[in-house]
Design a protein around this motif. Structure first.
Motif, mmCIF file in Angstrom:
data_model
loop_
_atom_site.group_PDB
_atom_site.id
_atom_site.type_symbol
_atom_site.label_atom_id
_atom_site.label_comp_id
_atom_site.label_asym_id
_atom_site.label_seq_id
_atom_site.Cartn_x
_atom_site.Cartn_y
_atom_site.Cartn_z
ATOM 1 N N ASN A 286 0.828 -1.200 0.000
ATOM 2 C CA ASN A 286 0.000 0.000 0.000
ATOM 3 C C ASN A 286 0.863 1.251 0.000
ATOM 4 O O ASN A 286 2.008 1.229 0.444
ATOM 5 N N LEU B 194 1.372 5.073 1.337
ATOM 6 C CA LEU B 194 1.030 6.025 2.389
ATOM 7 C C LEU B 194 1.584 7.389 1.967
ATOM 8 O O LEU B 194 2.769 7.499 1.657
ATOM 9 N N PHE C 134 2.308 11.504 2.549
ATOM 10 C CA PHE C 134 2.557 12.530 3.559
ATOM 11 C C PHE C 134 2.961 13.832 2.868
ATOM 12 O O PHE C 134 3.579 13.801 1.809
ATOM 13 N N THR D 279 10.342 16.439 9.910
ATOM 14 C CA THR D 279 11.166 15.281 9.582
ATOM 15 C C THR D 279 10.447 13.986 9.911
ATOM 16 O O THR D 279 9.509 13.946 10.704
ATOM 17 N N MET D 280 10.899 12.920 9.295
ATOM 18 C CA MET D 280 10.492 11.562 9.677
ATOM 19 C C MET D 280 11.652 10.623 9.380
ATOM 20 O O MET D 280 12.529 10.939 8.557
ATOM 21 N N GLN D 281 11.672 9.504 10.082
ATOM 22 C CA GLN D 281 12.743 8.526 9.893
ATOM 23 C C GLN D 281 12.120 7.272 9.317
ATOM 24 O O GLN D 281 11.157 6.737 9.876
ATOM 25 N N ILE D 282 12.655 6.811 8.189
ATOM 26 C CA ILE D 282 11.984 5.712 7.482
ATOM 27 C C ILE D 282 12.956 4.609 7.122
ATOM 28 O O ILE D 282 14.165 4.822 7.004
ATOM 29 N N ASP D 283 12.411 3.425 6.949
ATOM 30 C CA ASP D 283 13.187 2.291 6.464
ATOM 31 C C ASP D 283 13.556 2.550 5.001
ATOM 32 O O ASP D 283 12.762 3.129 4.253
ATOM 33 N N ALA E 122 11.125 1.542 2.323
ATOM 34 C CA ALA E 122 9.781 2.115 2.389
ATOM 35 C C ALA E 122 9.627 3.327 1.488
ATOM 36 O O ALA E 122 8.517 3.721 1.153
ATOM 37 N N GLN F 249 5.875 3.083 0.709
ATOM 38 C CA GLN F 249 5.233 1.817 0.342
ATOM 39 C C GLN F 249 5.389 0.842 1.512
ATOM 40 O O GLN F 249 6.422 0.838 2.187
ATOM 41 N N THR F 250 4.344 0.048 1.747
ATOM 42 C CA THR F 250 4.360 -0.809 2.936
ATOM 43 C C THR F 250 5.083 -2.128 2.721
ATOM 44 O O THR F 250 5.242 -2.900 3.646
#
Lengths: 216, 217
Positions: free
Chosen positions: B145, B147, B149, B156-160, B163, B205-206
């Protein structure tokens, strides 16, 4: 703690943590987190799993078993994904309520939930009789919320006392502690005389709740 | 040109091309097409020699497939997910994760953007994103899916790593080591993630594409 499922193809779990609230997850599931969310490491020993059990897991070749869980601490949002297609379930456990979740399907648990990996059954590989396979599960005891994901769709059953069902081993997802589980291999009657594979199935005996998954 | 997304598990992007209209993609993504569609292998020479060299270093194939109308042509990444169609205005630039671009109209400029790594062994020695600049239309395939933003300036955001699907060029990306708890052991077991900072759009992406490929081999 608030947990919501996001998406339907490969669902992610959006966990909103208040200040000081925590959630434990297996390592490698984080999709994203807000910078405020702290990340810690919790060894199984610190979660109450005995050293003898840990050595037993290792000796029995629990290759996928983790020896620590990751703890996220609020305030803030963290999103978790198992990177597999299927349905997620968010289940509140009452105090003392215990369930067994097939290994590799747990997404998260509140710290109040007692966690312990358990060997449910050992059985022969139907494709290679010389190889022993093991069905491991995560044993979880409430109170608290747990989150799990099935591969494919999740099918729920409530077995009455004395009621039983058979399922393929990979289809097993969750069972109440009250559900008996045995894995058996049999050779179905075969009037053709052609050699076929044996049938390996999990026998589930009620009473209790059972969840199966439609994918592997 | 009209692009419709059909299907909700392994979706396709179905493009209706007027006479002379052109779209391009990597080879192997076309599902079906009208007999009136003219497919052609085209060398991707945008940006001259330096552009070609940079794209080749970034793993983008030198040859792309172009499809010229009139008619219908459908594309898929053949994996579960969602497809998003984006209109890019002139000089609007987005960066798309590898193996996620489904199609782009002929007017879209295709380049690469390098994101430096933390120096650790593995994929985080740095990686490339597909850089696409309008005007034109693109379609991206998100594994699992999507997501969406919109980050405010400084947010800020911290992501894999797996992802990240798409971001505006204005969104800054930096890789960093995320310690797994405190102490020496926490640093030894640290994993690499991405720190993104607005302003701009970010699509996640999930399902990590490397996991999706591993499970469909």
């Amino acid at each position: 703690m608030k947990a919501d499922t996001v998406g339907t193809i490969t669902p992610a779990i959006l966990v909103t943590l208040n200040p000081g609230e925590r959630i434990l997850t297996p390592h490698g599931l984080m999709l994203y987190k807000e910078p405020n969310v702290k990340l810690n490491r919790k060894t199984l020993k610190s979660l109450g799993v005995g050293m003898s059990d840990l050595m037993a897991y290792s000796a029995m070749g629990a290759k996928e078993e983790e020896y620590f869980l990751v703890e996220f601490e609020g305030p803030g949002n963290v999103t978790l994904s198992r990177d597999k297609g299927g349905e997620a379930r968010i289940l509140p456990l009452a105090p003392g309520q215990t369930v067994q979740v097939a290994q590799g399907h747990l997404v998260g648990l509140e710290p109040t939930v007692r966690y312990s990996p358990v060997l449910v059954a050992r059985y022969q590989n139907p494709l290679n009789p010389n190889e022993v396979q093991m069905l491991w599960a995560d044993r979880l005891t409430g109170p608290g919320t747990i989150i799990l994901q099935g591969h494919g769709n999740v099918l729920s059953f409530n077995l009455q006392p004395g009621e039983s069902m058979r399922t393929s081993v990979p289809a097993f997802l969750l069972a109440s502690q009250t559900v008996g589980i045995q894995v058996q291999t049999q050779f179905p009657p075969n009037p053709t005389g052609i050699v076929t594979r044996p049938l390996t199935q999990a026998y589930l005996f009620g009473p209790g709740t059972v969840m199966l998954q439609s994918g592997t | 040109m009209k692009i419709d997304v059909q299907g909700d598990y392994i979706p396709i992007a179905l493009a209706q091309l007027a006479p002379g209209e052109e779209i391009y993609c990597e080879s192997g993504l076309d599902v079906y097409m009208d007999p009136t569609i003219r497919p052609q292998v085209r060398a991707l020479t945008q940006g001259g020699v330096s552009g070609v060299v940079r794209r080749m270093m970034g793993g983008i194939p030198f040859h792309m497939l172009t499809f010229t109308g009139p008619g219908w042509v459908a594309f898929s990444r053949f994996r579960p997910g969602e497809v998003r169609v984006l209109e890019l205005s002139p000089n609007e630039t987005v960066d798309v994760a590898e193996h996620s671009l489904l199609l782009a109209t002929g007017s879209v400029r295709y380049d690469v953007q390098y994101v430096g790594g933390t120096g650790r062994v593995g994929r985080m020695m740095g990686f490339f994103l597909d850089r696409l600049t309008g005007p034109g239309t693109i379609a991206v395939h998100g594994h699992g899916n999507i997501l969406a933003f919109t980050l405010q300036p400084g947010e800020t955001m911290q992501i894999d790593h797996g992802a990240l699907l798409l971001k505006d060029a204005s969104v800054q990306v930096q890789s960093f080591n995320q310690p797994l708890g405190g102490g020496l052991a926490g640093h030894a077991m640290s994993f690499e993630a991405l720190h993104v900072q607005g302003p701009g759009r970010v699509l996640l992406q999930t399902l990590d594409p490397t996991q999706a490929m591993a499970t469909t081999k």
